[in-house]
Design an enzyme around this catalytic site. Structure first.
Site, PDB file in Angstrom:
ATOM      1  CG  ASP A 266      -2.206   0.834   0.889  1.00 36.95           C
ATOM      2  OD1 ASP A 266      -2.167   1.607  -0.091  1.00 36.95           O
ATOM      3  OD2 ASP A 266      -3.204   0.731   1.613  1.00 36.95           O
TER       4      ASP A 266
HETATM    5  C1  BGC Z   1      -5.000   3.229  -0.068  1.00 34.63           C
HETATM    6  C2  BGC Z   1      -5.128   2.184  -1.151  1.00 34.63           C
HETATM    7  C3  BGC Z   1      -4.992   2.827  -2.492  1.00 34.63           C
HETATM    8  C4  BGC Z   1      -3.648   3.524  -2.541  1.00 34.63           C
HETATM    9  C5  BGC Z   1      -3.352   4.158  -3.889  1.00 34.63           C
HETATM   10  C6  BGC Z   1      -3.769   4.083  -0.241  1.00 34.63           C
HETATM   11  O1  BGC Z   1      -3.779   5.158   0.616  1.00 34.63           O
HETATM   12  O2  BGC Z   1      -5.014   2.601   1.184  1.00 34.63           O
HETATM   13  O3  BGC Z   1      -6.336   1.495  -1.034  1.00 34.63           O
HETATM   14  O4  BGC Z   1      -5.139   1.887  -3.504  1.00 34.63           O
HETATM   15  O5  BGC Z   1      -3.623   4.538  -1.555  1.00 34.63           O
HETATM   16  O6  BGC Z   1      -4.150   5.227  -4.143  1.00 34.63           O
END
Ligand code: BGC
Length: 733
Positions: A266
């Site tokens: 993530d």
């Molecule tokens: C989120 C993810 C997301 C990623 C990219 C993160 O802050 O937890 O679910 O896909 O950002 O945008």
């Protein structure tokens, strides 16, 4: 994996330097859409230097054919081995055409509709040059304080598994290399939804029993459905941040489950191993994450800065790097990016497909299916299109933006059909509008700082006046879409600002109120349930929200949605879910005070999981079993006849639950194990059949660490919600 792709990947891998390999494991934010804290390393522009050096495997948040083509071109022109980039983006419930938020869509229990929605989202995203969505989020959500419950399928692992598989079918289709399919990503692996206190990014501490029986099944369903990628998470699970969990990523996902795709971290979750206190610095974080099976570093700058040196000194095996790169290259091959890196980049397709009439029609259909009729006393609904003066009141009544929801990808601000517009289209002059009050969250343009709870009551009198002079009031209240979603945890999940005062004033002026809720999470509705005759849950329904809601309010569409999450009587009940354990002091010990209960509120939900009404009524016959003794190898057939006893055609979600009465580890009082969505004309009946095998009765035993069903007595329930059921017993031998 096809052998042809396998061979190509091996040939390529042989030619790659360590630097090039690690480059494939790096993902940067293209900064056209920031979805996490901006790292100091980026200036907010494309990482030109890295692209030219060929040390980037992927970009996220690159938007539009023009920009994606540009980034791809820079890479290919300079890359020695011409390895294309893969472009990821959060296409969560639509790209330009917005569909209901995922929690809302799950309320349809209509897997075909959910698949169709993901199909459209993929078609639009792929037309805009993207190849990969960071969806579906399959975190089980049982704590409505957590803002991201809007992004999942609710509280139940069985429903969540089927919804997840439907979304993957929709995104990926049968052929990943088609120009209208994109790679999906099951996230957040795992247990992120169990953040303590519902506070975003918080630690998680859960038993193996909960992990395996509740949290993991939707992920396993995604792997079985062929999901191309998995994202890990920010959370520390039982003492190990999941990004550094070898058990989850290597032993389970890539080992026992046979997942062939790759794992992306993530946003900076690898770098956050330092903040967690698990790694001394980013170099150690890179070692921990790579060894644990995190294949791609999203915006963490750990792999790009430190992984090569750590491989050279032997802290990470080359075999592990090869495994990660193999997985990433394989997905790129499957997407057809090596054959034509620009295959998704087609301006004509982008122009023709985004927000097309066909897509909007599908969005309206899915939106109608997602609406849940919570209450309809005295059949106040459906409303009449003529002969009634209708007041349309509330901060969300004429709002064209909130229905687009959180995680709205490239939706155009203020582009949703508002409820007021939808109603006007159907009844014209018969309806009048007054706002009544604001949502109470301050200037919603500043989406990062929604802390103010405004108390401006000046607009209430006008709304009360309108209510008095009308036959019926449609009152639209709820949450701003920026009050739910990532980083939007709330301690108070009730109505912000003076919405409660508005409701009370309007109801006092005219009790014929239809409450239309727009929200991203369950809300406590005890007051509304006591004083308002009709309540309609519409979530944040997307581009066609107003039309879809009007279709339902005026009876052009008979609602059939059922709640995917329990709605509490009081927020102090949270976490609240139907599939709870009995405890040693259940209801049977009542009325003595020494049983598991609150002294100031009932235990159960106000509106339970699976609840949802229709404009018609359904009568359930008796449950018929083909046998009351089922063998481990055999099956149990259950059937029940449902009759539409009302005056219009309608749909019903017939739900089957089981309970394992005595087991070597305690089991929940009900577990959903099947459902069918049936459509019945007025007066018609249908017999619905279910079949269970021992596999459906199996659970994970955390002592033996195995799955299995245990002989003994069970209860089987069929009904219209997790509460309204009939029960029969049977025995597994
Ligand atoms: C989120 C993810 C997301 C990623 C990219 C993160 O802050 O937890 O679910 O896909 O950002 O945008």
């Amino acid at each position: 994996m096809s052998t042809a792709i396998h061979k190509k990947v091996e040939v390529l891998l042989q030619q790659m330097t360590l630097k090039e390999k690690i480059g494939q494991m790096v993902q940067y934010n293209a900064s056209w859409d920031l979805t996490g804290p901006a790292p100091s390393e980026t200036s907010g522009a494309l990482p030109y230097k890295e692209l030219e050096e060929g040390v980037v495997g992927s970009l996220l948040n690159a938007i539009s054919v023009k920009d994606i083509r540009k980034a791809q071109q820079i890479t290919l022109e300079h890359h020695r081995l011409k390895i294309p980039l893969i472009f990821g983006y959060d296409v969560i419930h639509g790209y330009k055409t917005m569909f209901p938020i995922p929690l809302g869509e799950s309320a349809s229990w209509d897997l075909e509709a959910i698949e169709a929605s993901a199909r459209v989202a993929a078609t639009e995203a792929a037309a805009a040059g993207l190849n990969w969505t960071f969806a579906p989020m399959v975190d089980v959500g049982r704590d409505a304080r957590w803002g991201r419950v809007m992004e999942g399928a609710g509280e139940d692992p069985y429903l969540g598994s089927l919804v997840a598989a439907a979304r993957i079918r929709g995104f990926q289709g049968d052929d990943l290399s088609a120009t209208d399919t994109i790679a999906a990503c099951a996230k957040h692996f795992a247990a992120y939804g169990y953040a303590e206190g519902g506070r975003e990014y918080n630690s998680t501490d859960i038993s193996d029993n909960v992990l395996h029986n509740v949290v993991l099944p939707p992920f396993k369903a995604c792997v079985d459905a062929g999901v191309a990628t998995v994202m890990n998470g920010f959370n520390d699970l039982n003492g190990t941040p999941v990004t550094a969990s070898s058990y989850l990523q290597r032993d389970l996902l890539k080992g026992a489950w046979g997942f062939e795709g790759f794992v992306v971290s993530d946003w900076a979750s690898i770098a956050e191993l330092v903040m967690h206190g698990r790694a001394t610095d980013k170099a150690e974080a890179a070692v921990l994450a790579a060894n644990a099976g995190s294949d791609m570093d999203m915006e963490g700058y750990c792999y790009s800065e430190h992984l090569a040196e750590k491989v050279q000194v032997g802290e990470v095996d080359m075999a592990k790097i090869d495994d990660a790169v193999r997985r990433i290259l394989t997905v790129k091959y499957k997407l057809g990016l090596f054959d034509d890196p620009y295959k998704y980049c087609n301006e004509k397709r982008e122009q023709a497909l985004l927000l097309s009439d066909e897509h909007l029609a599908i969005a309206r259909d899915v939106a109608r299916k997602s609406i849940v009729l919570l209450k309809n006393e005295g059949d106040i609904l459906p409303l009449k299109k003529s002969g009634q003066k209708i007041a349309v009141i509330g901060p969300l009544a004429a709002c064209k933006d909130v229905p687009l929801g959180s995680w709205r990808a490239q939706a155009i601000t203020d582009s949703a059909v508002s409820l007021w517009e939808g109603i006007q289209t159907l009844v014209g002059e018969n309806a009048k509008h007054a706002k009544g009050c604001d949502l109470g969250i301050g200037n919603r343009a500043f989406i990062l700082e929604l802390t103010i709870n405004e108390d401006d009551v000046s607009k209430i009198p006008e709304a009360v006046e309108l209510a008095k002079n009308s036959d019926v009031v449609v009152l639209a209240v709820g949450e701003d879409c920026w009050q739910s979603g990532e980083a939007r945890s709330r301690v108070d999940i009730g109505f912000a600002g003076v919405q409660q005062q508005l409701m009370e004033a309007v109801v006092a002026a005219n009790p014929n109120v239809v409450l239309v809720l727009m929200n991203g999470r369950p809300m406590p509705l005890a007051w509304a349930d006591a004083y308002i005759p009709a309540i309609v849950e519409t979530w944040h329904l997307g581009s066609e929200a107003g039309n879809a809601i009007a279709d339902v309010l005026f009876g052009d569409y008979n609602p059939s949605g059922k709640l995917p999450m329990s709605f509490p009587r009081h927020q102090g009940q949270i976490p609240l879910y139907y599939s709870r354990k009995q405890t040693g002091r259940g209801e049977s010990v009542a009325p003595s005070v020494f049983w598991s209960h609150y002294i100031d509120e009932q235990n159960d939900a106000l509106y339970p999981f699976g609840h949802g009404l229709s404009y018609t009524t359904f009568e359930y016959g008796d449950i018929q079993l083909n046998t009351s003794e089922m063998s481990m190898e055999g099956s149990l057939k259950a059937s029940i006849t449902i009759k539409n006893t009302g005056e219009r055609a309608g749909k019903e979600v017939v739900q089957l639950y089981i309970r394992d009465l005595i087991a070597s580890e305690t089991r929940p009082i009900k577990e959903l194990k099947g459902f069918q969505l049936i459509k019945l004309d007025a007066g018609a009946s249908e017999t619905v059949h279910f079949e269970l095998t021992a596999k459906d009765l199996a659970f994970y035993n955390s002592m033996t660490k195995t799955w299995g069903a245990e002989a003994g007595k069970f209860e089987l329930f069929i009904g219209s919600s997790s509460r309204e059921v009939q029960m029969v017993g049977f025995e597994l031998r």
